[in-house]
Motif scaffolding. Structure first.
Motif, PDB file in Angstrom:
ATOM      1  N   VAL A  40       0.764  -1.278  -0.060  1.00  7.99           N
ATOM      2  CA  VAL A  40      -0.037   0.039  -0.167  1.00  7.99           C
ATOM      3  C   VAL A  40       0.599   1.278   0.012  1.00  7.99           C
ATOM      4  O   VAL A  40       0.528   2.154  -0.772  1.00  7.99           O
ATOM      5  N   GLU A  41       1.881   1.275   0.880  1.00  9.40           N
ATOM      6  CA  GLU A  41       2.701   2.340   0.955  1.00  9.40           C
ATOM      7  C   GLU A  41       3.478   2.515  -0.417  1.00  9.40           C
ATOM      8  O   GLU A  41       3.624   3.594  -0.758  1.00  9.40           O
ATOM      9  N   ALA A  42       4.054   1.364  -1.183  1.00 12.82           N
ATOM     10  CA  ALA A  42       4.738   1.627  -2.110  1.00 12.82           C
ATOM     11  C   ALA A  42       3.737   2.297  -3.383  1.00 12.82           C
ATOM     12  O   ALA A  42       4.261   3.005  -4.255  1.00 12.82           O
ATOM     13  N   VAL A  43       2.560   1.631  -3.442  1.00  9.57           N
ATOM     14  CA  VAL A  43       1.510   2.349  -4.368  1.00  9.57           C
ATOM     15  C   VAL A  43       1.251   3.705  -4.327  1.00  9.57           C
ATOM     16  O   VAL A  43       1.308   4.526  -5.133  1.00  9.57           O
ATOM     17  N   ARG A  44       1.050   4.102  -3.013  1.00  9.16           N
ATOM     18  CA  ARG A  44       0.772   5.443  -2.672  1.00  9.16           C
ATOM     19  C   ARG A  44       2.010   6.559  -2.995  1.00  9.16           C
ATOM     20  O   ARG A  44       1.699   7.540  -3.684  1.00  9.16           O
ATOM     21  N   TYR A  45       3.090   5.840  -2.711  1.00  2.00           N
ATOM     22  CA  TYR A  45       4.291   6.598  -3.105  1.00  2.00           C
ATOM     23  C   TYR A  45       4.115   6.963  -4.606  1.00  2.00           C
ATOM     24  O   TYR A  45       4.858   7.997  -4.976  1.00  2.00           O
ATOM     25  N   ALA A  46       4.105   5.854  -5.371  1.00  3.90           N
ATOM     26  CA  ALA A  46       4.161   5.866  -6.731  1.00  3.90           C
ATOM     27  C   ALA A  46       3.059   6.929  -7.314  1.00  3.90           C
ATOM     28  O   ALA A  46       3.241   7.695  -8.171  1.00  3.90           O
ATOM     29  N   GLY A  47       1.820   6.983  -6.696  1.00  2.00           N
ATOM     30  CA  GLY A  47       0.943   7.945  -6.966  1.00  2.00           C
ATOM     31  C   GLY A  47       1.165   9.358  -6.737  1.00  2.00           C
ATOM     32  O   GLY A  47       1.018  10.239  -7.553  1.00  2.00           O
ATOM     33  N   GLU A  48       1.792   9.542  -5.384  1.00  2.00           N
ATOM     34  CA  GLU A  48       1.963  11.024  -5.049  1.00  2.00           C
ATOM     35  C   GLU A  48       3.339  11.325  -6.037  1.00  2.00           C
ATOM     36  O   GLU A  48       3.263  12.751  -6.342  1.00  2.00           O
ATOM     37  N   HIS A  49       4.204  10.570  -6.571  1.00  2.00           N
ATOM     38  CA  HIS A  49       5.431  11.031  -7.462  1.00  2.00           C
ATOM     39  C   HIS A  49       5.004  10.896  -8.914  1.00  2.00           C
ATOM     40  O   HIS A  49       5.942  10.813  -9.628  1.00  2.00           O
ATOM     41  N   ASP A  50       3.689  10.375  -9.408  1.00  2.00           N
ATOM     42  CA  ASP A  50       3.325  10.329 -10.580  1.00  2.00           C
ATOM     43  C   ASP A  50       4.333   9.217 -11.525  1.00  2.00           C
ATOM     44  O   ASP A  50       4.708   9.539 -12.581  1.00  2.00           O
ATOM     45  N   LEU A  51       4.613   8.070 -10.650  1.00  2.00           N
ATOM     46  CA  LEU A  51       5.465   7.210 -11.327  1.00  2.00           C
ATOM     47  C   LEU A  51       4.851   5.862 -11.709  1.00  2.00           C
ATOM     48  O   LEU A  51       3.836   5.433 -11.046  1.00  2.00           O
TER      49      LEU A  51
END
Length: 444
Positions: A40-51
């Motif tokens: 969950v944290e990894a996916v949210r990080y990707a979303g926040e950084h548009d990756l």
């Protein structure tokens, strides 16, 4: 905070390593997940950084090279629980561990030929099992999928909840999120009659035709494939097989050994046998049937499902992938039918239930260039095209243009439905570092 590894960090290269070594990937961030919370944290990080974001378990089915983005590895998520005939496994579990755990309950999973393959990737691709003609696809026995979607939410998809997502994941694979756990029904199998027969180069044509003719009468309890394998002329290869282009007939029969012996007698009589491992074995030894190489290597592979295997097709297979072929190629012919043709209560994305066989071709990258392999495989499948009914995504490895694969793998109707579901759960196409299904356009 979840661990994040970047190029140059200690452990980065080890975490990136997998079974497939010929597909270059260099993510900006690797997240070694130990739990669903980490995912969950990894996916949210990707979303926040548009990756963009991808997932990696054992690295057997890696099909797409990429640079940048986020890669979640799940090898540390290894929990297994068995309750009745239902197994619940975490995202990093391999089939060997499930086979051992299920055996303690007198049960078996619908695992494939190689126990070191990851459960989740295999199953989301359909899951063509050693027991497939009796019990169907592994994907058809899934009862629940826990998945983190692009919004960072952890969802539970079942036939009764998140029905579209439940359908799309079983065949659409990692286009729709990162699966953190899978639940599926086991089957009451503890033993089988199995192993292989091996024949030499001079027998290839006769054995191909004998197996094809024999397969037409095989009962549902019999799952079988035929491999054509160029064996190196090296000391590590047993003397009878050294330097031979071997035909290997693989057998997994859910009946008693005496009946198994009777059924395979025509195959033993087809040509001089160089190796014979057929016997009654516990299912825990099912990996010995194919006896596939356990060490990581680089390879390219493609496949086709076909409506038949006529003499013209067998001649083409020998010409383009036999002893005189320009590129050393392993060919696998799989017998379909039986339960693989039955429509289950909750089917996943369209498996070709009318096909009679698959034809798979795999070449090691060290033996030839990628361009040479692609050309050789292209000629083989072009020759089979008049009888081809499609291809299976789970056996496409290492293609550099994944956008070309989806229309070949999915029917027009399935691709349209997948695109709509993609738009609903991943409108930004965050999960695109795969054989990508793009979100439906506003017009679509």
């Amino acid at each position: 905070m979840t661990t994040m590894l970047r190029p140059g960090d200690s452990g980065y290269d080890q975490e990136l390593a997998g079974f497939q070594t010929a597909v270059p990937r260099r993510p900006a961030v690797i997240v070694p997940a130990a739990s669903a919370t980490d995912v969950v944290e990894a996916v949210r990080y990707a979303g926040e950084h548009d990756l963009p974001i991808a997932v990696h378990s054992t690295g057997h089915g890696v099909g797409v090279p990429f640079e940048g983005g986020v890669l979640v590895t799940t090898r540390n998520m290894t929990g297994i629980r068995i309750d009745g005939d239902i197994a619940r496994v975490d995202a990093g579990v391999r089939w060997g561990a499930v086979i051992e755990a299920a055996a303690e309950h007198g049960l078996a999973p619908l695992s494939g030929s190689f126990p070191d393959v990851g459960v989740v990737g295999y199953t989301l691709g359909g899951g063509f099992s050693l027991l497939g003609r009796e019990y169907g696809l592994a994907a058809d026995r899934v009862t629940a999928i826990e998945v983190v979607t692009a919004d960072g939410g952890l969802r539970r998809a079942t036939p009764d909840t998140e029905q579209d997502l439940f359908w799309a994941l079983r065949g659409g694979r990692d286009n729709f999120g990162i699966v953190t756990a899978l639940e599926f029904r086991l089957v009451p199998v503890t033993r089988l009659y199995g192993g292989s027969l091996r024949f030499g180069t001079e027998s290839l044509a006769a054995v191909l035709r004998a197996w094809r003719d024999w397969a037409a009468e095989a009962p549902r309890e019999m799952t079988s494939s035929l491999g054509m394998v160029p064996m190196p002329d090296l000391p590590m290869v047993p003397e009878p097989l050294r330097g031979q282009h071997v035909a290997q007939i693989r057998i997994a029969y859910l009946g008693d050994a005496a009946e198994g012996e009777r059924l395979v007698a025509p195959l033993r009589a087809a040509a001089p046998v160089l190796g014979d491992t057929l016997a009654e074995i516990p299912f825990t030894e099912s990996g010995k049937i194919a006896n596939e190489p356990p060490f990581p290597h680089g390879y390219r592979a493609d496949n086709a499902t076909v409506s038949e295997l006529n003499d013209t097709m067998l001649d083409a297979i020998l010409e383009h992938a036999g002893p005189d072929a320009p590129v050393p190629t392993v060919v696998l012919l799989d017998l379909l039918g039986g339960a693989l043709s039955d429509v289950p209560e909750h089917p996943g994305v369209g498996w070709d239930r009318e096909a009679r066989f698959t034809v798979r071709a795999l070449s090691v990258v060290d033996d030839a260039s990628i361009a040479e392999i692609r050309s050789a495989h292209g000629k083989l499948f072009e020759a089979l095209k008049p009888w081809s009914t499609g291809k299976l995504l789970t056996f496409v490895y290492g293609e550099s243009d994944p956008a070309e694969e989806a229309p070949e793998v999915y029917s027009t109707a399935d691709l349209r439905r997948l695109a709509k579901i993609k738009k609903a759960v991943d409108p930004a196409n965050r999960f695109r570092l795969t054989h990508n299904v793009e979100p439906a356009s506003d017009a679509g």
